[in-house]
Write an enzyme that holds these catalytic residues in place. Structure first.
Site, PDB file in Angstrom:
ATOM      1  N   LYS A  48      24.596  17.109  14.754  1.00 17.84           N
ATOM      2  CA  LYS A  48      24.528  18.583  14.761  1.00 17.84           C
ATOM      3  C   LYS A  48      24.797  19.245  13.407  1.00 17.84           C
ATOM      4  O   LYS A  48      25.046  20.451  13.332  1.00 17.84           O
ATOM      5  CB  LYS A  48      25.471  19.197  15.821  1.00 17.84           C
ATOM      6  CG  LYS A  48      25.355  18.593  17.199  1.00 17.84           C
ATOM      7  CD  LYS A  48      23.940  18.350  17.648  1.00 17.84           C
ATOM      8  CE  LYS A  48      23.173  19.617  17.956  1.00 17.84           C
ATOM      9  NZ  LYS A  48      21.750  19.267  18.283  1.00 17.84           N
ATOM     10  N   HIS A 109      23.146   8.648  12.338  1.00 16.96           N
ATOM     11  CA  HIS A 109      24.420   9.376  12.461  1.00 16.96           C
ATOM     12  C   HIS A 109      25.587   8.416  12.233  1.00 16.96           C
ATOM     13  O   HIS A 109      26.741   8.760  12.512  1.00 16.96           O
ATOM     14  CB  HIS A 109      24.570   9.982  13.857  1.00 16.96           C
ATOM     15  CG  HIS A 109      23.686  11.163  14.136  1.00 16.96           C
ATOM     16  ND1 HIS A 109      23.372  12.111  13.187  1.00 16.96           N
ATOM     17  CD2 HIS A 109      23.052  11.560  15.274  1.00 16.96           C
ATOM     18  CE1 HIS A 109      22.591  13.029  13.729  1.00 16.96           C
ATOM     19  NE2 HIS A 109      22.375  12.715  14.984  1.00 16.96           N
ATOM     20  N   SER A 139      28.119  23.446  18.221  1.00 13.92           N
ATOM     21  CA  SER A 139      26.751  22.978  18.377  1.00 13.92           C
ATOM     22  C   SER A 139      26.698  21.695  19.222  1.00 13.92           C
ATOM     23  O   SER A 139      25.841  21.543  20.103  1.00 13.92           O
ATOM     24  CB  SER A 139      26.137  22.724  16.996  1.00 13.92           C
ATOM     25  OG  SER A 139      24.782  22.381  17.108  1.00 13.92           O
TER      26      SER A 139
HETATM   27  P1  A3P Z   1      23.257  25.342  16.381  1.00 12.97           P
HETATM   28  O1  A3P Z   1      23.494  24.621  17.674  1.00 12.97           O
HETATM   29  O2  A3P Z   1      24.518  25.814  15.756  1.00 12.97           O
HETATM   30  O3  A3P Z   1      22.236  26.417  16.489  1.00 12.97           O
HETATM   31  P2  A3P Z   1      20.891  18.475  14.326  1.00 12.97           P
HETATM   32  O4  A3P Z   1      19.458  18.569  13.934  1.00 12.97           O
HETATM   33  O5  A3P Z   1      21.727  17.709  13.368  1.00 12.97           O
HETATM   34  O6  A3P Z   1      21.037  18.058  15.745  1.00 12.97           O
HETATM   35  O7  A3P Z   1      21.501  19.947  14.202  1.00 12.97           O
HETATM   36  C1  A3P Z   1      21.141  20.961  15.093  1.00 12.97           C
HETATM   37  C2  A3P Z   1      21.706  22.269  14.598  1.00 12.97           C
HETATM   38  O8  A3P Z   1      20.948  22.683  13.442  1.00 12.97           O
HETATM   39  C3  A3P Z   1      21.574  23.383  15.608  1.00 12.97           C
HETATM   40  O9  A3P Z   1      22.660  24.260  15.338  1.00 12.97           O
HETATM   41  C4  A3P Z   1      20.245  23.987  15.207  1.00 12.97           C
HETATM   42  O10 A3P Z   1      20.032  25.284  15.681  1.00 12.97           O
HETATM   43  C5  A3P Z   1      20.379  23.944  13.703  1.00 12.97           C
HETATM   44  N1  A3P Z   1      19.091  24.071  13.011  1.00 12.97           N
HETATM   45  C6  A3P Z   1      17.951  23.413  13.269  1.00 12.97           C
HETATM   46  N2  A3P Z   1      16.965  23.830  12.455  1.00 12.97           N
HETATM   47  C7  A3P Z   1      17.509  24.785  11.659  1.00 12.97           C
HETATM   48  C8  A3P Z   1      16.990  25.603  10.616  1.00 12.97           C
HETATM   49  N3  A3P Z   1      15.720  25.536  10.235  1.00 12.97           N
HETATM   50  N4  A3P Z   1      17.834  26.471  10.019  1.00 12.97           N
HETATM   51  C9  A3P Z   1      19.128  26.556  10.405  1.00 12.97           C
HETATM   52  N5  A3P Z   1      19.669  25.820  11.382  1.00 12.97           N
HETATM   53  C10 A3P Z   1      18.871  24.931  12.005  1.00 12.97           C
END
Ligand code: A3P
Length: 296
Positions: A48, A109, A139
């Site tokens: 996340k 991860h 998240s």
């Molecule tokens: P939130 O749940 O806080 O919105 P991962 O890809 O490591 O699983 O992380 C997911 C998190 O990154 C989520 O956070 C998601 O919304 C956010 N995320 C994904 N794409 C993004 C972008 N283009 N800009 C900002 N945050 C992004």
């Protein structure tokens, strides 16, 4: 992808004190012995922390801003998720990685001490992205609610304690960010922060371009920024995980592209919870030079 309920894997099992899904844990020898290549690029994160975002940025750079090419497949098929293990005939990360022609971009991860040693030996490039603990926790909590492949997070109060104790898949956030931070100067690692990417995507994307030894025009750079913005990615089915059946990820519980905002933790932590968290945080992070911003 046709996953039956019984294929889902909330069952967990530790490897070297790190919580994993049982399937990953059972597959651990193969994961540990994975053969990396010198031209591999690895995107490493705690869950996340902005993995998918970074994957999209990297893919856009590698494809010179060609949006069509970046929509050739889902994020998880474009970039094998190294340790993620699924029951056959589904493709596990290792299967996908071993089938993929070079140069490969991979995702992990894994905490630093559990990275397959061939990555160090081959000196593969690694981009590590870190995100502040409170936003990561929020998240991860919502993701665990909507993703049936992860253990049930329980209530918010319960989850805060589970996260602090590192009893979540891939282990302690604290050890993860510190561990990768400690080795970043000894290896081919670009260490980035989610909050910096949010604050100034252009500046951080340029760092990635340089690290990848690519040369892109201002026009392409602007395309990368636009295409990888939260709002555009949220609408992109090849990047927002909506092609998975709702029996695996239920976006009506919480969308994968949820909020994408530093500081969202303030909407969840009570003042007392936050103070308690900070006190524990200081103890766990004592002695490390790493600093995070919890808002921008
Ligand atoms: P939130 O749940 O806080 O919105 P991962 O890809 O490591 O699983 O992380 C997911 C998190 O990154 C989520 O956070 C998601 O919304 C956010 N995320 C994904 N794409 C993004 C972008 N283009 N800009 C900002 N945050 C992004």
């Amino acid at each position: 992808l046709h996953l039956e309920e019984q294929h889902l894997q909330p069952e967990t099992k530790e490897v070297n004190g790190i919580l994993m899904s049982k399937m990953m844990s059972d597959n651990w020898d193969k994961i540990w012995n994975f053969q990396a290549k010198p031209d591999d690029l690895l995107i490493a994160t705690y869950a996340k922390a902005g993995t998918t975002w970074t994957q999209e940025i990297v893919d856009m750079i590698q494809n010179d801003g060609d949006v069509q090419k970046c929509q050739r497949a889902n994020t998880f098929d474009r970039h094998p998720f190294l340790e993620w293990t699924l029951p056959p005939p589904l493709n596990s990360g290792l299967d996908l990685a071993n089938k993929m022609p070079s140069p490969r971009t991979l995702k992990t991860h894994l905490p630093v001490q559990m990275l397959p040693p061939s990555f160090w030996k081959e000196n593969s490039k690694i981009i590590y992205v870190a995100r502040n603990a409170k936003d990561c926790l929020v998240s991860y909590y919502h993701f665990s609610r909507m993703n049936k492949m992860l253990p049930d997070p329980g209530t918010w109060e319960e989850y805060v304690e589970t996260f602090k104790a590192g009893k979540v898949l891939w282990g302690s956030w604290y050890d993860h960010v510190k561990g990768w931070w400690d080795v970043k100067d000894q290896h081919h690692i670009l260490y980035l922060f989610y909050e910096d990417m949010k604050e100034d995507p252009k500046r951080e994307i340029k760092k990635i371009v340089k690290f990848l030894e690519k040369d892109i025009s201002e026009e392409v750079l602007n395309k990368v920024i636009y295409h990888t913005s939260f709002d555009v990615m949220k609408q992109n089915p090849m990047a927002n995980y909506t092609t998975l059946p709702s029996s695996i990820m239920d976006h009506s519980i919480s969308p994968f592209m949820r909020k994408g905002m530093p500081g969202d933790w303030k909407n969840y932590f009570t003042v007392a919870q936050s103070e308690d968290f900070d006190e524990d945080y200081r103890k766990k992070m004592a002695g490390s030079t790493i600093t995070f911003r919890t808002e921008i």
